[in-house]
Design an enzyme around this catalytic site. Structure first.
Site, short mmCIF file in Angstrom:
data_model
loop_
_atom_site.label_atom_id
_atom_site.label_comp_id
_atom_site.label_asym_id
_atom_site.label_seq_id
_atom_site.Cartn_x
_atom_site.Cartn_y
_atom_site.Cartn_z
N TYR A 58 0.85 -1.19 0.00
CA TYR A 58 0.00 0.00 0.00
C TYR A 58 0.89 1.24 0.00
CZ TYR A 58 -3.40 -3.53 1.52
OH TYR A 58 -4.17 -4.66 1.62
N1 NAP Z 1 -5.42 -8.69 1.09
C1 NAP Z 1 -5.63 -8.07 -0.03
O1 NAP Z 1 -5.18 -8.51 -1.10
C2 NAP Z 1 -6.42 -6.80 -0.03
C3 NAP Z 1 -6.88 -6.24 -1.23
C4 NAP Z 1 -7.65 -5.08 -1.18
C5 NAP Z 1 -7.93 -4.49 0.06
N2 NAP Z 1 -7.43 -5.04 1.23
C6 NAP Z 1 -7.70 -4.40 2.56
O2 NAP Z 1 -9.08 -4.22 2.76
C7 NAP Z 1 -9.38 -2.84 3.03
C8 NAP Z 1 -10.72 -2.49 2.47
O3 NAP Z 1 -10.83 -2.81 1.09
P1 NAP Z 1 -11.18 -1.77 -0.08
O4 NAP Z 1 -10.58 -0.46 0.15
O5 NAP Z 1 -10.89 -2.51 -1.32
O6 NAP Z 1 -12.75 -1.65 -0.08
P2 NAP Z 1 -13.97 -1.18 0.74
O7 NAP Z 1 -13.78 -1.13 2.19
O8 NAP Z 1 -15.07 -2.03 0.21
O9 NAP Z 1 -14.18 0.30 0.16
C9 NAP Z 1 -13.47 1.39 0.66
C10 NAP Z 1 -14.00 2.70 0.05
O10 NAP Z 1 -15.41 2.76 0.17
C11 NAP Z 1 -15.81 4.06 0.53
N3 NAP Z 1 -16.49 4.05 1.85
C12 NAP Z 1 -16.03 3.50 3.00
N4 NAP Z 1 -16.94 3.65 3.97
C13 NAP Z 1 -17.98 4.33 3.40
C14 NAP Z 1 -19.24 4.77 3.90
N5 NAP Z 1 -19.62 4.55 5.16
N6 NAP Z 1 -20.05 5.41 3.05
C15 NAP Z 1 -19.68 5.62 1.77
N7 NAP Z 1 -18.52 5.22 1.25
C16 NAP Z 1 -17.68 4.58 2.06
C17 NAP Z 1 -14.60 4.91 0.59
O11 NAP Z 1 -14.50 5.54 -0.67
P3 NAP Z 1 -14.08 7.10 -0.80
O12 NAP Z 1 -12.63 7.08 -0.46
O13 NAP Z 1 -14.39 7.41 -2.21
O14 NAP Z 1 -14.92 7.83 0.15
C18 NAP Z 1 -13.49 3.89 0.81
O15 NAP Z 1 -12.26 4.33 0.33
C19 NAP Z 1 -8.18 -2.08 2.45
O16 NAP Z 1 -7.97 -0.85 3.06
C20 NAP Z 1 -7.05 -3.05 2.69
O17 NAP Z 1 -6.55 -2.88 4.01
C21 NAP Z 1 -6.73 -6.18 1.19
#
Ligand code: NAP
Length: 330
Positions: A58
């Site tokens: 990241y």
């Molecule tokens: N192990 C792996 O390979 C892997 C891969 C991907 C992710 N991850 C981990 O999982 C975490 C989460 O995954 P992700 O970022 O892909 O997806 P997510 O949690 O499904 O989506 C995050 C995005 O959704 C929006 N959001 C969050 N809360 C909200 C709310 N209450 N209302 C409206 N919009 C909201 C935000 O967008 P805006 O910024 O536009 O507001 C945020 O950046 C990552 O931070 C990472 O630590 C791991």
């Protein structure tokens, strides 16, 4: 906030975990100023979140550095830090070297949960896991997990040592883990850490149709392969996905909760799910997402959400790789 033991690790983690990917610039997110990121981390802690996940990938170590700075001054010992290793071959030497670098960036001398980020199948997984076990026996790591391990890789890894968790993409629109991997995890008392729980904003109702979704968030197999940043060759299921999203919206309105809360509550009710990793860079989002742990849905609502998203599940199938047709997850 609710807490649950992660597998048999003895670690009591909050059911909502803080994902640190969106606080720094990377191919999916533009990132935020460090002061805002630190404020989001502190807001998470104040809301009862004790589980913070990061990775060297990241922002090229930047998320680890920011997390380390946010936890300095007494917070480090009060929280559970999950980090990952992700080198091209995952050799035993890589484990030692990468672990030391991660600790330096995080400003710590131990990591609570150390995970293989992606399976590589270059050296035998036994070599990688034995080196990771050494970190546990020497007291530098408290427990071991994997990420993006499908049925084949997971079965092989579990033949080497016990693992407390598998971190995978799981949400109402990406239900591939239900085809096979959940059963293996249940058998081995593993905890699932769900990433992309609100499908990068889709399940928070951020977009009302596929055209509104910016290219950097239209990279998954839900979207057509004609999207400029797509790395797959599938037609996608944009129509079905947005029909499902409308269905989730209707349930959320009926129960008087936000779509994001309802989507997270559905995940927390699924077998093996220990924590949901929500990525949020704004303190306000963190607060709202932390509260989702307390939202309870009736069995009827849970079943309805499953049935609303069933057609998307069938179209996307058992491939747990949300981005690529040539699955890196086996
Ligand atoms: N192990 C792996 O390979 C892997 C891969 C991907 C992710 N991850 C981990 O999982 C975490 C989460 O995954 P992700 O970022 O892909 O997806 P997510 O949690 O499904 O989506 C995050 C995005 O959704 C929006 N959001 C969050 N809360 C909200 C709310 N209450 N209302 C409206 N919009 C909201 C935000 O967008 P805006 O910024 O536009 O507001 C945020 O950046 C990552 O931070 C990472 O630590 C791991």
């Amino acid at each position: 906030m609710q807490y649950m033991e992660l597998g048999d690790s003895g670690l009591k983690v909050s059911r909502i975990a803080f994902g640190s990917m969106s606080i720094v610039a990377n191919p999916t997110y533009s990132g935020v100023e460090e002061t805002q990121a630190i404020e989001a981390i502190h807001t998470a802690y104040d809301a009862g979140i004790n589980f913070f996940d990061t990775a060297p990938g990241y922002g090229n170590g930047a998320a680890e550095v920011v997390l380390g700075r946010a936890l300095a001054g007494g917070l480090r010992e009060k929280v559970i830090v999950a980090d990952k290793i992700n080198t091209p071959s995952l050799t035993a030497q890589d484990v030692e070297t990468e672990f030391a670098l991660a600790c330096e960036r995080l400003n710590t001398d131990y990591i609570d949960l150390y995970q293989i980020h992606w399976p590589k199948n270059v050296v035998p997984v036994e070599e990688t896991l034995r080196a990771m076990e050494n970190l546990v026996t020497s007291g530098r790591v408290r427990s071991l997990g994997v990420s993006n391990f499908g049925p084949v890789d997971l079965t092989e890894a579990l033949g080497v040592c016990s693992l407390v968790s598998n971190q995978i993409a799981y949400n109402l629109l990406n239900r591939a883990p239900e085809f096979e991997v959940v059963e293996i995890m249940l058998k081995h008392n593993m905890g699932m850490l769900c990433y992309s729980p609100i499908a990068q904003g889709l399940l928070a109702g951020k977009f009302s149709n596929a055209d509104e979704v910016p290219d950097e968030r239209a990279r998954t197999r839900i979207f057509a392969s004609t999207r400029p940043q797509a790395r797959h060759s599938e037609p996608g299921c944009e129509t079905e996905a947005f029909e499902a999203i409308a269905g989730v919206r209707a349930v959320a309105e009926r129960v008087g909760q936000s779509m994001a809360d309802v989507s997270i509550a559905w995940l927390l009710a699924q077998p093996t799910v220990t924590s949901v990793l929500v990525g949020a860079s704004m303190p306000e989002q963190v607060k709202r997402n932390a509260a989702a742990a307390d939202v309870k849905l009736s069995q009827q609502d849970l079943d309805e959400l499953s049935s609303i998203t069933e057609s998307v599940k069938q179209i996307l199938g058992p491939n747990m790789d949300v981005w690529q047709t040539e699955s890196r997850i086996r």
